[in-house]
Design an enzyme around this catalytic site. Structure first.
Site, PDB file in Angstrom:
ATOM      1  N   GLU A 433       0.655  -1.396   0.234  1.00 15.81           N
ATOM      2  CA  GLU A 433       0.044   0.073   0.352  1.00 15.81           C
ATOM      3  C   GLU A 433       0.468   1.495   0.233  1.00 15.81           C
ATOM      4  O   GLU A 433       0.152   2.386   0.904  1.00 15.81           O
ATOM      5  CB  GLU A 433      -0.783  -0.230   0.937  1.00 15.81           C
ATOM      6  CG  GLU A 433      -1.754  -1.274   0.711  1.00 15.81           C
ATOM      7  CD  GLU A 433      -2.912  -0.655   1.542  1.00 15.81           C
ATOM      8  OE1 GLU A 433      -3.629   0.324   1.202  1.00 15.81           O
ATOM      9  OE2 GLU A 433      -3.835  -1.822   2.275  1.00 15.81           O
TER      10      GLU A 433
HETATM   11  C1  FAD Z   1       2.669  -9.880   0.380  1.00 21.72           C
HETATM   12  C2  FAD Z   1       1.752  -8.446  -1.246  1.00 21.72           C
HETATM   13  C3  FAD Z   1       0.911  -8.069  -1.538  1.00 21.72           C
HETATM   14  C4  FAD Z   1       1.066  -7.430  -2.306  1.00 21.72           C
HETATM   15  N1  FAD Z   1      -0.120  -7.317  -2.526  1.00 21.72           N
HETATM   16  C5  FAD Z   1      -0.255  -5.496  -3.838  1.00 21.72           C
HETATM   17  C6  FAD Z   1      -1.424  -6.051  -4.993  1.00 21.72           C
HETATM   18  O1  FAD Z   1      -3.058  -7.308  -4.111  1.00 21.72           O
HETATM   19  N2  FAD Z   1      -1.401  -5.996  -5.428  1.00 21.72           N
HETATM   20  C7  FAD Z   1      -0.578  -4.744  -6.322  1.00 21.72           C
HETATM   21  O2  FAD Z   1      -0.704  -4.306  -7.011  1.00 21.72           O
HETATM   22  N3  FAD Z   1       0.923  -5.361  -5.523  1.00 21.72           N
HETATM   23  C8  FAD Z   1       0.436  -5.864  -4.778  1.00 21.72           C
HETATM   24  N4  FAD Z   1       1.765  -5.881  -3.751  1.00 21.72           N
HETATM   25  C9  FAD Z   1       3.209  -4.602  -4.382  1.00 21.72           C
HETATM   26  C10 FAD Z   1       3.893  -4.035  -3.292  1.00 21.72           C
HETATM   27  O3  FAD Z   1       2.255  -3.108  -3.629  1.00 21.72           O
HETATM   28  C11 FAD Z   1       4.830  -3.982  -3.528  1.00 21.72           C
HETATM   29  O4  FAD Z   1       5.619  -4.480  -3.177  1.00 21.72           O
HETATM   30  C12 FAD Z   1       5.320  -2.392  -3.666  1.00 21.72           C
HETATM   31  O5  FAD Z   1       5.242  -1.413  -4.014  1.00 21.72           O
HETATM   32  C13 FAD Z   1       6.799  -2.059  -3.353  1.00 21.72           C
HETATM   33  O6  FAD Z   1       7.638  -2.200  -4.519  1.00 21.72           O
HETATM   34  P1  FAD Z   1       8.834  -3.452  -4.677  1.00 21.72           P
HETATM   35  O7  FAD Z   1       8.484  -4.774  -4.314  1.00 21.72           O
HETATM   36  O8  FAD Z   1       9.047  -3.443  -5.700  1.00 21.72           O
HETATM   37  O9  FAD Z   1      10.366  -3.004  -3.888  1.00 21.72           O
HETATM   38  P2  FAD Z   1      10.629  -1.210  -4.888  1.00 21.72           P
HETATM   39  O10 FAD Z   1       9.973  -0.203  -5.350  1.00 21.72           O
HETATM   40  O11 FAD Z   1      11.727  -2.040  -5.530  1.00 21.72           O
HETATM   41  O12 FAD Z   1      11.109  -0.440  -3.918  1.00 21.72           O
HETATM   42  C14 FAD Z   1      12.306  -1.866  -2.893  1.00 21.72           C
HETATM   43  C15 FAD Z   1      13.171  -0.723  -1.532  1.00 21.72           C
HETATM   44  O13 FAD Z   1      13.456   0.872  -2.696  1.00 21.72           O
HETATM   45  C16 FAD Z   1      13.080   1.511  -1.474  1.00 21.72           C
HETATM   46  N5  FAD Z   1      12.277   2.766  -3.249  1.00 21.72           N
HETATM   47  C17 FAD Z   1      12.219   2.722  -3.891  1.00 21.72           C
HETATM   48  N6  FAD Z   1      12.076   3.919  -4.112  1.00 21.72           N
HETATM   49  C18 FAD Z   1      12.792   4.850  -3.654  1.00 21.72           C
HETATM   50  C19 FAD Z   1      12.750   6.417  -3.726  1.00 21.72           C
HETATM   51  N7  FAD Z   1      12.651   6.733  -4.462  1.00 21.72           N
HETATM   52  N8  FAD Z   1      13.457   6.577  -2.454  1.00 21.72           N
HETATM   53  C20 FAD Z   1      13.512   6.001  -1.417  1.00 21.72           C
HETATM   54  N9  FAD Z   1      13.523   4.244  -1.267  1.00 21.72           N
HETATM   55  C21 FAD Z   1      13.054   3.948  -2.529  1.00 21.72           C
HETATM   56  C22 FAD Z   1      11.658   1.114  -1.162  1.00 21.72           C
HETATM   57  O14 FAD Z   1      10.788   2.342   0.102  1.00 21.72           O
HETATM   58  C23 FAD Z   1      11.292  -0.331  -0.438  1.00 21.72           C
HETATM   59  O15 FAD Z   1      12.009  -0.517   0.274  1.00 21.72           O
HETATM   60  C24 FAD Z   1       2.065  -6.676  -2.961  1.00 21.72           C
HETATM   61  C25 FAD Z   1       2.830  -7.285  -1.951  1.00 21.72           C
HETATM   62  C26 FAD Z   1       3.474  -8.101  -1.093  1.00 21.72           C
HETATM   63  C27 FAD Z   1       4.489  -8.183  -1.076  1.00 21.72           C
END
Ligand code: FAD
Length: 541
Positions: A433
């Site tokens: 979220e």
């Molecule tokens: C159990 C689970 C359920 C989920 N359910 C859904 C769903 O129903 N629908 C859906 O669409 N998505 C869903 N998601 C996806 C979730 O919203 C994403 O995992 C989340 O948005 C983060 O994206 P990412 O995992 O690709 O991390 P990344 O974007 O790759 O980020 C990795 C880390 O880097 C940090 N980061 C990234 N950019 C920056 C920045 N500019 N400055 C500082 N830090 C930064 C992030 O905060 C994080 O700590 C789910 C994820 C999980 C694990």
């Protein structure tokens, strides 16, 4: 609303299987003092105004109240849900088997919990945000169920609710509200997580202009293995007013029955193991043009509005979980003896309870304040408040579960007790979220953007020779140079907080001179600026 009173009152209500009918015919068992709900539309800038050093007292003092009727209705919903979660939900089994048993899902459906905020005319319970938050306190006791229900209604079907046409609502909401159909929200992709605007899934309009063909892959989709209906975000070609073609994001209602959809294996996760999370792929999936949610090219705003509107409930969910933890650990601390004393007699153990109580209180206060604001007439933008609730509650929840586990010592670390499961389950709250890093940037940059705009207006006024504005700014600057104390109207004769809090009121943190605030938004880096603007959705600025 006095939540303790609400909890106390809820205990007097009898269990009934079909909540909907229960609530509609709720008997007036309790005599309540007269309570009113303030009906004025909010000024839309409570959290944003903090960035200008202003506290809109009227927004939070007195705390948003709800009417007697609504209070009685909440009670009639809370009691059966509480009973169901206490007696019929086996969280240990759900975690162990990584699956919510069908009979539990059916029970949730019978209670109406798949349509909490769907209006009654479409077969839902039609509850307000405050009522939704109250139910969230109980539902959060099982993380897997909480995520399954949230994926379905807080994000999965929310697009139809907030931006769908009348036809779309009439066609889809009834089966979603009853739980006959389950929904999912498909935004994240392998190359696009936090940077949601970079999605690559494509929707191409057919030659007869009747259908979009959807191609691409979504990952981490909660309920993705079995959802009958999905809100899917994809790039579509849009011709701008200037005649230039652009790829913009559009939101679609996609039925699994349309074909061309495959779901991957469920992810083997650290926590919320009973919730289903998997990859969903679209291979020439045909979607009728009438299934576009809102405008073609307006999908990113839809996505952000969906996410922004649901986050506030993490506060009440977190406080519900912590209150349960306090109950469980207090019993242990009161009976376990070491060094000839109960654990509860040791100062450092008492401090853990203080931390838990404090966090639960703040989360609850933030969540219900925001819910109360959102329940006022109009279309209040509480996205900043909701993001603040989410960041505070997810981090507070993580700390508190760890402290609760610590009270149990070695026992807390075993699977014989639920603490390790709570710890694993609540870790996700900092990630989905909107990650807390992204939300921190969103809060800071949106607030500064707002302050910057207002101050830019003031500067323009000064340049035009508006002497009043010039004197006001000069006065503030002089006052700050002399170490003036900013009067926010919170203390003193007409104050609303206890005089004892005057010196360390949290609001004093916002006393920075307005001129300094302006410099930051004007120099915000491009990436952060995009986050603020994008996450604002339609409320940008
Ligand atoms: C159990 C689970 C359920 C989920 N359910 C859904 C769903 O129903 N629908 C859906 O669409 N998505 C869903 N998601 C996806 C979730 O919203 C994403 O995992 C989340 O948005 C983060 O994206 P990412 O995992 O690709 O991390 P990344 O974007 O790759 O980020 C990795 C880390 O880097 C940090 N980061 C990234 N950019 C920056 C920045 N500019 N400055 C500082 N830090 C930064 C992030 O905060 C994080 O700590 C789910 C994820 C999980 C694990």
């Amino acid at each position: 609303m006095n939540i303790n009173r609400l909890i106390a009152l809820s205990k007097s209500v009898q269990f009934g299987k079909i909540l909907t009918s229960n609530a509609r015919h709720a008997t007036k068992e309790v005599n309540l003092p007269h309570r009113t709900i303030r009906t004025h539309a909010r000024n839309l800038a409570y959290a944003k105004d903090l960035f200008l050093g202003k506290v809109n007292k009227a927004e939070c003092f007195p705390y948003p109240e709800i009417g007697n009727e609504e209070l009685e209705e909440i009670n009639s919903f809370v009691a059966p849900v509480e009973k169901f979660f206490t007696e019929e939900v086996d969280s240990k089994r759900i975690d162990h088997e990584a699956k919510i048993p069908p009979e539990t899902l059916n029970g949730l459906k019978e209670l109406g919990l798949f349509g909490i905020q769907v209006p009654e005319e479409y077969g839902g319970l039609g509850l307000s945000n405050t009522m939704y938050a109250r139910l969230g306190e109980i539902i959060s006791l099982d993380g897997s169920i909480a995520v399954t229900l949230a994926a379905h209604q807080a994000i999965g079907l929310k697009g139809i609710l907030i931006a769908g046409s009348e036809e779309q609502k009439a066609k889809y909401l009834p089966k979603l509200a009853s739980g006959e159909h389950v929904a999912a929200f498909c935004l994240t992709e392998p190359g696009s997580g936090s940077d949601a605007a970079s999605i690559q899934t494509k929707a191409t309009l057919s030659e007869d202009r009747k259908t979009y063909l959807l191609n691409g892959s979504k990952i981490w989709i909660s309920n993705g293995g079995f959802a009958d209906l999905m809100t899917v975000f994809a790039r579509t070609e849009v011709v701008g007013e200037d005649g230039v073609k652009k790829d913009k994001i559009t939101a679609f209602i996609v039925e699994r029955a349309f074909g061309g959809i495959t779901s991957g294996k469920p992810e083997d996760k650290l926590g919320i193991r009973g919730s289903n999370t998997c990859e969903v792929s679209f291979d020439n999936c045909p979607v009728p043009v009438e299934n576009v949610i809102g405008e073609v090219g307006g999908g990113f705003k839809v996505a952000m509005n969906i996410l922004n509107s649901g986050r506030f409930s993490m506060g009440s969910a977190g406080s519900g979980m912590i209150k349960k933890l306090i109950e469980m650990t207090a019993e242990y601390a009161g009976s376990r003896k070491q060094f000839g004393k109960n654990l509860s007699e040791f100062g450092m153990i008492q401090e853990k309870f203080a931390v838990m109580a404090q966090n639960a209180f703040v989360m609850e206060s933030m969540a219900y304040l925001t819910a109360g604001m959102m329940d006022r007439p109009g279309v209040p933008d509480c996205s900043l408040e909701a993001a603040m609730v989410k960041v505070f509650s997810s981090e507070g929840g993580w700390i508190c579960v760890s402290e609760a586990l610590q009270v149990l010592g070695g026992l807390g670390y075993t699977k014989n007790y639920p603490y390790e499961r709570y710890l694993r389950d609540c870790r996700i709250l900092l990630i989905f979220e909107g990650t807390n890093e992204i939300l921190r940037m969103y809060i800071a940059l949106t607030g500064m953007q707002y302050a910057g705009k207002i101050l830019t207006g003031k500067i323009k006024e000064m340049k035009k020779g508006n002497v009043g504005v010039a004197f006001e700014m000069l006065g503030r600057k002089l006052g700050d140079a002399l170490g003036r104390k900013v009067d926010l109207g919170l203390t003193g004769m007409d104050g609303v907080v206890h005089p004892g809090l005057a010196s360390n009121s949290p609001y004093t943190a916002w006393k920075c001179p307005v001129e300094k605030q302006m410099i930051v938004p004007l120099s915000a880096n491009h990436m952060g600026w995009c986050i603020a603007t994008e996450y604002c959705g339609s409320h940008a600025g």
